[in-house]
Design an enzyme around this catalytic site. Structure first.
Site, PDB file in Angstrom:
ATOM      1  N   SER A 181       0.806  -1.223   0.000  1.00 17.03           N
ATOM      2  CA  SER A 181       0.000   0.000   0.000  1.00 17.03           C
ATOM      3  C   SER A 181       0.836   1.269   0.000  1.00 17.03           C
ATOM      4  O   SER A 181       0.292   2.363  -0.142  1.00 17.03           O
ATOM      5  CB  SER A 181      -0.941   0.011   1.208  1.00 17.03           C
ATOM      6  OG  SER A 181      -0.214   0.016   2.411  1.00 17.03           O
ATOM      7  N   LYS A 229      -6.842   3.528   8.418  1.00 19.68           N
ATOM      8  CA  LYS A 229      -5.903   4.519   7.886  1.00 19.68           C
ATOM      9  C   LYS A 229      -6.489   5.928   7.950  1.00 19.68           C
ATOM     10  O   LYS A 229      -5.787   6.892   8.306  1.00 19.68           O
ATOM     11  CB  LYS A 229      -5.536   4.162   6.444  1.00 19.68           C
ATOM     12  CG  LYS A 229      -4.711   2.880   6.327  1.00 19.68           C
ATOM     13  CD  LYS A 229      -4.469   2.502   4.874  1.00 19.68           C
ATOM     14  CE  LYS A 229      -3.643   1.226   4.766  1.00 19.68           C
ATOM     15  NZ  LYS A 229      -3.416   0.809   3.371  1.00 19.68           N
TER      16      LYS A 229
END
Length: 795
Positions: free
Chosen positions: A701, A744
């Site tokens: 990511s 996140k």
């Protein structure tokens, strides 16, 4: 990965052309061995675990395979120098080597000859010494022959009276050479290390024979004493049988006289309890009554009686048909869940659905739920609230660090101290067969030589099988289908896939600052005020102070750090009250403002803007998922004159390294379109570093973040401040979706980020983000790297 080296002929490394053993080399690597002495012509296994010895083995296998095998004095472990070794050992050859899964090595060594250390040469990377072969003083006179015959007779007698194999006696009788005979006997007797070493160091054959004969005589004396003790034990057993017969006769006489045996009503009461069909299933009643009949026919003083009685007691106290009545008032359950926990709407909704179905279908099987989330979000306490809402008993089974399968299934009754497994123990503690059973930290279960507890849990957590769960100790099926199992885990990756497939996973990703403030106001502050001996009239904490504590003194998905900081403030106020600096009967409570919180808690450990301040080109901020919630991940890139080499540091995993390589390849391939100089890649070395280098990092990511940092470096242009991003990059520059979006974004909000770049295909994940977070974050979706670069740099 384990490897097994091919075994050579024992004589190959040290044999000459005429078949005689070639002289040993003057220098040998020295291997330290514990608790055993390797004799010449002896083949023995050795386990090597320390790094020095493993280095020695690798070097020896690459060369002659010859090593010096020297025993260590005493039992101290740790660093070993020459002063800790016996001076005499054996030169040996490594026949086989097998690498074990735990990193150790298993060796098979063959002793060749006695050697003495003449001069230490080195201690690093392993011990190395100059050695000399020990010269034996042999003799073939009448005394020596007599001692050999005496040793043969003693060996035969010892083998006949002990558990030593007959092959040992046959081998000993076939050897007439005194030296080899002594070595064979010494290597097969259970001698202490100093005694073994004395035999190894004896160069005089007669002296070696005297030592061996002495130890054989001692072994024979011990065996004769053991036979004498066994004879006494048999006599004692015969006496116990006689006493049992007399006791049974006395029991019959008392029965004829109408006198009950003292304490004899205990088993009778248990027998009557098992006759109640409403409490015990038919198969359990049969097993219990058969066991009681057996107990009544044996002496209560025997060890077997104690084992059987404990087993009957377990059958007696378990809740085979005993259950609590469920509170099926859905509004009551909803009120209880809301009182105990703020938010967590999906989890509450699932529990209320279970309650509604149970109200319509009373014989439904309990669901298997798994609460997954970072520490401190309330997984365990939520299980207690569910039990309170349903009106059920609550039991917690801690699985963290569990290695032994018997902890789940129980031990068989043939073992001393056998007990049922933790599931059955929890049911006994609940005193009902339908409790809420919390399997805490199920992701921390591991396996070793004692079995795999995760495999044992497969039957426990399978609704199609757990109605006949059989504990090894009970050896009868117990119905677990009415139990409401709730497992908790921080991560799902470590849970075995078959086990995870049996559970319905409900994620608890963490709390927003607004939720934390509400929870602190409703639960944490009153709890800490009471825990520290204060009264609500003595202290209040303003909302602004709570917000400052959340922003500057905590950085977590859960609430544990927040509760600790509130507890710190309450303790300092309690100290002021206890020392008289603050009146305990003041009319106005002490109001804690943001300035007071900073004064009481000290310097804030977290700076929201620190990780967002990209002071120079080549710095980008990414978003990462961790088992404890989301985190910000700063990525730095630096360039220097070179040959186009790429260096990666920061304890990165393989996937993250590949993402960095893919990002650099994309930028090189698309340099013209992106306004970069293609020639600069050939003459420039690039170094990518991810700070906090002691923490392992991996995953795809960070791909677009690495690409953005490289583009910033090569352009010489800073990335827009306050921007964070996440997404996987392909060689063609496409941005692929990633996981952990909620965690996140919560981390970005906690750190003060206001602009976030997400992959376009993660748009669907915004439905799980709280509205207040979505309002405060400016989220832009990107499908390819050009979109990322347009958003990352000032226009």
């Amino acid at each position: 990965m384990a490897s097994d080296s091919a075994p050579p002929q024992a004589s190959e490394p040290v044999s000459g052309r005429d078949g005689q053993r070639a002289p040993l080399p003057r220098e040998l690597p020295v291997m330290v061995i514990d608790n055993v002495v390797i004799f010449p012509f002896m083949i023995a296994p050795i386990i090597v675990a320390d790094e020095r010895s493993k280095r020695l083995v690798d070097d020896a296998l690459a060369g002659s395979r010859l090593v010096g095998l020297f025993a260590r004095r005493g039992e101290e472990e740790g660093y070993t120098g020459f002063e800790q070794l016996y001076p005499v050992g054996s030169a040996g050859v490594i026949l086989k080597m097998l690498r074990m899964p735990d990193g150790s090595m298993r060796l098979l060594v063959h002793g060749m000859a006695r050697v003495r250390i003449e001069e230490p040469l080195a201690e690093t990377p392993y011990l190395r010494a100059r050695v000399a072969e020990l010269t034996e003083v042999s003799s073939d006179d009448a005394e020596t022959q007599a001692m050999v015959k005496s040793a043969h007779r003693l060996v035969q007698t010892v083998v006949e009276m002990s558990n030593l194999p007959d092959d040992f006696a046959v081998a000993a009788m076939s050897i007439s050479e005194p030296g080899k005979l002594c070595d064979l006997i010494a290597s097969n007797l259970s001698l202490k290390l100093p005694d073994q070493q004395a035999i190894l160091a004896a160069a005089d054959i007669k002296e070696r024979l005297r030592l061996v004969i002495s130890h054989l005589g001692q072994e024979l004396d011990l065996l004769k004493l053991g036979d004498k003790i066994q004879s006494r034990v048999r006599t004692s057993i015969d006496k116990s049988q006689r006493e049992y017969m007399l006791r049974e006769q006395l029991k019959a006489i008392r029965t004829e006289l109408g006198e009950g045996e003292e304490g004899g009503n205990d088993l009778a009461d248990i027998r009557r309890a098992f006759e109640d069909e409403a409490k015990y299933p038919e198969d359990i009643r049969k097993v219990a009554i058969r066991e009681i009949d057996r107990l009544e026919s044996m002496s209560s003083n025997s060890a077997e009686y104690t084992v059987g009685r404990t087993y009957v007691d377990w059958l007696h106290v378990l809740p085979w048909k005993r259950s609590t009545d469920d509170n099926l008032d859905i509004r009551h359950a909803e009120r209880i869940l809301d009182e105990d926990h703020h938010g967590l709407e999906k989890v509450k909704e699932r529990i209320l659905e279970f309650l509604a179905v149970l109200k319509l279908k009373r014989d439904m099987k309990g669901p298997i739920l798994c609460f997954a989330g970072p520490p401190g979000v309330g997984k365990t306490s939520l299980g207690r609230s569910i039990a309170r809402a349903l009106g059920r008993k609550f039991q917690r089974v801690a699985l963290g660090g569990l290695h032994d399968e018997a902890e789940i299934r129980g031990h068989r009754r043939t073992y001393i101290g056998a007990m049922p497994g933790r599931v059955i123990k929890a049911l006994r503690g609940a005193e009902a067969n339908n409790p809420v059973l919390m399997l805490d930290e199920i992701d921390k279960v591991s396996s070793d030589f004692r079995g795999d507890p995760a495999s044992a849990l497969l039957e426990v957590l399978d609704p199609e099988q757990n109605d006949t769960f059989t504990d090894n100790y009970l050896d009868v099926p117990f119905n677990l289908s009415r139990v409401l199992f709730i497992a908790t885990a921080n991560v799902l990756d470590t849970i075995a896939p078959p086990l995870l497939d049996r559970m319905e996973v409900l994620r608890l990703p963490g709390y927003t600052p607004l939720e934390k403030r509400a929870i602190a106001r409703r639960y944490l502050i009153p709890k800490q005020i009471e825990a520290n001996g204060l009264r609500p009239q003595q202290i209040t904490i303003t909302d602004a102070a709570i917000e400052r504590i959340i922003e500057e003194y905590t950085r977590e998905a859960g609430l544990r750090q927040l509760e600790r900081q509130i507890g710190t403030i309450c303790r300092k106020v309690a100290r002021a009250v206890a020392t008289g600096r603050r009146s305990s009967t003041g009319r106005r409570p002490l109001s804690i403002t943001p300035r007071d919180a900073a004064r009481l808690l000290g310097t804030p450990p977290f700076d929201r803007a620190a990780s967002l301040d990209g002071k120079a080109p080549g710095v980008a901020v990414g978003l990462a998922w961790t088992p404890t919630g989301g985190e910000l991940l700063a990525i730095e890139a630096s360039a220097m004159p070179g040959t186009g080499k790429l260096t990666l540091t920061g304890k990165l995993g393989d996937v993250m390294k590949e993402s960095a390589q893919a990002a650099l390849t994309y930028l090189r391939a698309s340099a013209g379109k992106l306004g970069l100089d293609p020639a600069s890649f050939k003459d420039t070395d690039i170094h990518i570093h991810v700070p906090e280098g002691a923490i392992p990092k991996d995953g795809p990511s960070a791909g677009i973040t690495i690409a953005a940092a490289l583009a910033s470096l090569l352009r010489g242009q800073r990335i827009n401040p306050g921007l964070a991003m996440t997404g996987e990059i392909t060689l063609k520059g496409s941005v692929l979706p990633v996981g952990g979006i909620k965690e996140k974004l919560l981390a970005a909000h906690r750190a003060g980020v206001r602009r976030v770049l997400l992959p376009s295909r993660n748009r669907k994940d915004l439905a799980e983000i709280p509205k207040e977070i979505r309002r405060e974050l400016h989220i832009r979706f990107v499908a390819a790297m050009p979109d990322v670069l347009r958003e990352a740099f000032p226009r």
